[in-house]
Design an enzyme around this catalytic site. Structure first.
Site, mmCIF file in Angstrom:
data_model
loop_
_atom_site.group_PDB
_atom_site.id
_atom_site.type_symbol
_atom_site.label_atom_id
_atom_site.label_comp_id
_atom_site.label_asym_id
_atom_site.label_seq_id
_atom_site.Cartn_x
_atom_site.Cartn_y
_atom_site.Cartn_z
ATOM 1 N N VAL A 1 0.828 -1.208 0.000
ATOM 2 C CA VAL A 1 0.000 0.000 0.000
ATOM 3 C C VAL A 1 0.866 1.264 0.000
ATOM 4 O O VAL A 1 0.648 2.180 -0.796
ATOM 5 C CB VAL A 1 -0.951 -0.010 1.225
ATOM 6 C CG1 VAL A 1 -1.610 1.339 1.422
ATOM 7 C CG2 VAL A 1 -2.016 -1.081 1.026
ATOM 8 N N THR B 1 -5.418 -0.577 7.272
ATOM 9 C CA THR B 1 -6.746 -1.051 7.676
ATOM 10 C C THR B 1 -6.749 -1.198 9.197
ATOM 11 O O THR B 1 -6.007 -2.022 9.738
ATOM 12 C CB THR B 1 -7.044 -2.405 7.006
ATOM 13 O OG1 THR B 1 -6.971 -2.219 5.593
ATOM 14 C CG2 THR B 1 -8.422 -2.933 7.392
ATOM 15 N N LEU C 1 -7.214 -0.619 -2.783
ATOM 16 C CA LEU C 1 -6.554 -1.192 -3.961
ATOM 17 C C LEU C 1 -6.425 -2.711 -3.853
ATOM 18 O O LEU C 1 -6.428 -3.267 -2.760
ATOM 19 C CB LEU C 1 -5.164 -0.565 -4.163
ATOM 20 C CG LEU C 1 -4.107 -0.673 -3.063
ATOM 21 C CD1 LEU C 1 -3.474 -2.046 -3.004
ATOM 22 C CD2 LEU C 1 -3.040 0.376 -3.288
ATOM 23 N N ASN D 1 -14.465 -5.597 2.721
ATOM 24 C CA ASN D 1 -13.766 -6.881 2.634
ATOM 25 C C ASN D 1 -14.656 -8.038 3.090
ATOM 26 O O ASN D 1 -14.618 -9.123 2.513
ATOM 27 C CB ASN D 1 -12.463 -6.843 3.446
ATOM 28 C CG ASN D 1 -11.343 -6.199 2.658
ATOM 29 O OD1 ASN D 1 -11.531 -5.829 1.498
ATOM 30 N ND2 ASN D 1 -10.183 -6.044 3.259
ATOM 31 N N ALA E 1 -16.219 -19.921 -7.555
ATOM 32 C CA ALA E 1 -15.915 -20.974 -6.587
ATOM 33 C C ALA E 1 -14.456 -21.372 -6.785
ATOM 34 O O ALA E 1 -13.918 -21.271 -7.880
ATOM 35 C CB ALA E 1 -16.829 -22.172 -6.825
ATOM 36 N N CYS F 1 -5.162 -9.651 3.381
ATOM 37 C CA CYS F 1 -6.261 -8.794 3.852
ATOM 38 C C CYS F 1 -7.487 -9.563 4.331
ATOM 39 O O CYS F 1 -7.851 -9.474 5.509
ATOM 40 C CB CYS F 1 -6.660 -7.817 2.757
ATOM 41 S SG CYS F 1 -5.364 -6.613 2.439
ATOM 42 N N LYS G 1 -3.212 -15.062 -5.318
ATOM 43 C CA LYS G 1 -3.984 -14.790 -6.536
ATOM 44 C C LYS G 1 -2.996 -14.412 -7.635
ATOM 45 O O LYS G 1 -1.815 -14.177 -7.336
ATOM 46 C CB LYS G 1 -5.028 -13.702 -6.295
ATOM 47 C CG LYS G 1 -4.435 -12.338 -6.014
ATOM 48 C CD LYS G 1 -5.553 -11.330 -5.962
ATOM 49 C CE LYS G 1 -5.031 -9.938 -5.681
ATOM 50 N NZ LYS G 1 -6.060 -8.931 -5.676
HETATM 51 N N1 NAD Z 1 -1.855 -5.373 0.610
HETATM 52 C C1 NAD Z 1 -3.033 -4.960 0.199
HETATM 53 O O1 NAD Z 1 -3.535 -5.350 -0.852
HETATM 54 C C2 NAD Z 1 -3.827 -3.985 1.026
HETATM 55 C C3 NAD Z 1 -4.955 -3.356 0.467
HETATM 56 C C4 NAD Z 1 -5.665 -2.443 1.225
HETATM 57 C C5 NAD Z 1 -5.269 -2.173 2.530
HETATM 58 N N2 NAD Z 1 -4.202 -2.823 3.071
HETATM 59 C C6 NAD Z 1 -3.792 -2.493 4.448
HETATM 60 O O2 NAD Z 1 -2.703 -1.564 4.392
HETATM 61 C C7 NAD Z 1 -1.793 -1.825 5.454
HETATM 62 C C8 NAD Z 1 -0.409 -2.126 4.901
HETATM 63 O O3 NAD Z 1 -0.476 -3.316 4.150
HETATM 64 P P1 NAD Z 1 0.727 -3.819 3.240
HETATM 65 O O4 NAD Z 1 0.261 -5.054 2.562
HETATM 66 O O5 NAD Z 1 1.211 -2.667 2.428
HETATM 67 O O6 NAD Z 1 1.804 -4.169 4.383
HETATM 68 P P2 NAD Z 1 3.308 -4.657 4.245
HETATM 69 O O7 NAD Z 1 3.527 -5.615 5.333
HETATM 70 O O8 NAD Z 1 3.577 -5.056 2.829
HETATM 71 O O9 NAD Z 1 4.163 -3.335 4.521
HETATM 72 C C9 NAD Z 1 4.211 -2.662 5.738
HETATM 73 C C10 NAD Z 1 5.545 -1.913 5.836
HETATM 74 O O10 NAD Z 1 5.524 -1.063 6.979
HETATM 75 C C11 NAD Z 1 6.843 -1.043 7.530
HETATM 76 N N3 NAD Z 1 6.763 -0.533 8.914
HETATM 77 C C12 NAD Z 1 6.285 -1.167 10.009
HETATM 78 N N4 NAD Z 1 6.351 -0.348 11.085
HETATM 79 C C13 NAD Z 1 6.859 0.831 10.657
HETATM 80 C C14 NAD Z 1 7.117 2.091 11.279
HETATM 81 N N5 NAD Z 1 6.844 2.285 12.566
HETATM 82 N N6 NAD Z 1 7.657 3.069 10.546
HETATM 83 C C15 NAD Z 1 7.905 2.876 9.239
HETATM 84 N N7 NAD Z 1 7.653 1.726 8.573
HETATM 85 C C16 NAD Z 1 7.136 0.708 9.272
HETATM 86 C C17 NAD Z 1 7.302 -2.472 7.372
HETATM 87 O O11 NAD Z 1 8.716 -2.558 7.445
HETATM 88 C C18 NAD Z 1 6.753 -2.832 5.995
HETATM 89 O O12 NAD Z 1 7.683 -2.552 4.965
HETATM 90 C C19 NAD Z 1 -2.409 -2.969 6.264
HETATM 91 O O13 NAD Z 1 -3.183 -2.428 7.295
HETATM 92 C C20 NAD Z 1 -3.302 -3.664 5.261
HETATM 93 O O14 NAD Z 1 -4.362 -4.339 5.861
HETATM 94 C C21 NAD Z 1 -3.448 -3.701 2.334
#
Ligand code: NAD
Length: 440
Positions: free
Chosen positions: A11, A121, A156, A214, A258, A266, A327
């Site tokens: 994200v 999230t 996204l 979701n 299915a 997520c 996926k």
């Molecule tokens: N992946 C998806 O498709 C998606 C879609 C919508 C929402 N989200 C939500 O967005 C959020 C992030 O998801 P993601 O998949 O990008 O996570 P991710 O695990 O890929 O990335 C998170 C990043 O944050 C960094 N981080 C952690 N603590 C930190 C701090 N204190 N300071 C700076 N960096 C720090 C980590 O090192 C890591 O690189 C989650 O809450 C997720 O539920 C994800």
């Protein structure tokens, strides 16, 4: 506008690159030094179509930079997006450690007004918690600096993240602070020029909207999976049923396939977090509970079919497995159904030879200590001497294999298809024993 993105995962990196592409001056902070070093050197730590080019282009233009320096990141952005991970805690609740640590850092170093935006999230009430944590840090420092907190959940999809970010169905902003709302309008206006899809609501509603979206999508998947299992019993074809109901405009075609159950970073964790939130308020979410239960069972279905065909003990058997990511078009294997399938096969003594177009590196990391997992360089290379083929992810390159060649390479011509990629009649004619989902 000067923006800081905290967390450069799926994200954070996509949002940062897209905001930079719209002309903003973006600094991305991550505490993972290896990740930041890769990004600074022009590499991309994740696979996401179109992202590498976007990052390169904007980094070269000087609009997108990366750092591990917290103080620098707080000083940079008038808007600070928190996009760190919110993984499930042991009790299923969202682990808020990273979000609150990011908020605390902002409070620790800010010297002028900041708009702090929760993009991760996060459970209902987080905007208030983030506000309280920053307040606490400012009080500890003995300073009074104004700041705003808003919620801006991200919708996204991995695999189409850049396109989704640039052409969103809607942008949800949870804000009761005029400065924050204005900043969000200014940032998102360039991608909402066609018509205004910015929905402003109170922060708690915005936070719940993300979980509701979701949960609704997961519900459609579990609903179809449950009906597919019934279709197998009653001799119906779930694909015909899907067309039959999807054509109803009130229902639509999306998320009605299915398969082997949903996975990813997520749906599973967000469903659990929503259940946990309900529990905190003394409520059971009966439908959401069922969605989760059906999904857990569905991930086992393909293993059950393997058991019925090959027996309980699989010692001496090898299975070719196509598709590891949860996926297509991503290398993300978090909660991927493939992991349940591989785990089940290994626990019954089988060997597995796996292939995925982009998730091989991730798979090698996960199964580094597992000698019974072999890694193949192509779809066909998995097949030689295998007892059967199992398809778990619907990558495009799996859709039209050479069935004659497949038959020659497999020890026995058996295919378990968790994604209904092939026509059962065609498979019968080709002399392949074919097990798919909800079809006969
Ligand atoms: N992946 C998806 O498709 C998606 C879609 C919508 C929402 N989200 C939500 O967005 C959020 C992030 O998801 P993601 O998949 O990008 O996570 P991710 O695990 O890929 O990335 C998170 C990043 O944050 C960094 N981080 C952690 N603590 C930190 C701090 N204190 N300071 C700076 N960096 C720090 C980590 O090192 C890591 O690189 C989650 O809450 C997720 O539920 C994800």
């Amino acid at each position: 506008m000067k923006i800081t993105i905290i967390g450069t995962g799926y994200v954070g990196l996509v949002s940062g690159a897209c905001f930079a592409d719209l002309g903003n001056d973006v600094l991305c902070l991550d505490l993972d030094e290896k990740k930041v070093a890769t990004l600074k050197a022009g590499g991309i730590p994740i696979y996401e179509p179109g992202l590498e080019q976007l990052v390169r282009h904007n980094a070269a233009a000087g609009r997108l930079r990366f750092t591990t320096n917290v103080e620098e990141s707080v000083a940079h952005g008038a808007v600070q997006f928190i996009a760190v991970g919110t993984p499930p805690d042991q009790d299923g609740s969202a682990d808020m450690r990273h979000v609150l640590a990011a908020a605390r850092n902002i409070g620790r170093y800010m010297t002028e007004h900041r708009v702090v935006v929760d993009k991760s999230t996060v459970p209902v009430g987080t905007a208030e918690r983030v506000h309280a944590v920053i307040d606490e840090e400012l009080k500890r420092r003995g300073v009074s600096i104004p700041f705003s907190v808003a919620s801006n959940p991200e919708f996204l999809k991995e695999g189409a993240a850049v396109a989704d970010f640039m052409r969103p169905d809607r942008v949800v902003v949870g804000s009761s602070d005029e400065l924050a709302t204005q900043a969000m309008r200014q940032l998102y206006n360039p991608i909402l020029r066609n018509h205004d899809r910015l929905l402003v609501m109170d922060p708690r509603s915005a936070e719940l909207t993300k979980y509701a979206a979701n949960a609704m999508l997961a519900t459609r998947i579990s609903f179809m999976n449950e009906l597919a299992n019934l279709a197998e019993k009653v001799g119906a074809n779930i694909e015909s049923v899907r067309h039959g109901i999807g054509s109803d405009q009130r229902i639509g075609y999306h998320f009605l396939y299915a398969g082997v159950g949903y996975g990813g970073s997520c749906f599973p964790k967000d469903i659990q977090a929503l259940q946990h939130t309900a529990g905190e308020y003394g409520m059971n979410l009966t439908i959401v509970d069922a969605v989760e239960k059906v999904n857990r069972t569905q991930k086992q279905r393909i293993l059950e079919k393997v058991r019925l065909r090959f027996g309980e003990h699989l010692d001496g058997k090898t299975f070719a497995l196509w598709g590891l990511s949860f996926k297509p078009n991503t290398d993300d294997m978090r909660e991927a159904p493939s992991r349940v399938v591989i785990g089940g096969l290994l626990s019954r003594g089988a060997k597995v030879c796996v292939y995925d177009p982009v998730a091989m590196e991730e798979a090698r990391r996960i199964y580094a200590k597992e000698p019974a997992v072999k890694f193949a360089a192509s779809t066909t290379a998995t097949l030689d001497g295998a007892d059967a083929l199992i398809i778990v992810t619907e990558w495009k390159e799996f859709r039209s294999p050479d069935f004659e060649d497949l038959k020659k390479r497999l020890k026995s011509p058996v295919v378990f298809d968790g994604r209904n990629l092939y026509d059962p009649n065609h498979m019968r004619t080709a002399g392949i024993e074919y097990f798919s989902v909800g079809r006969h």
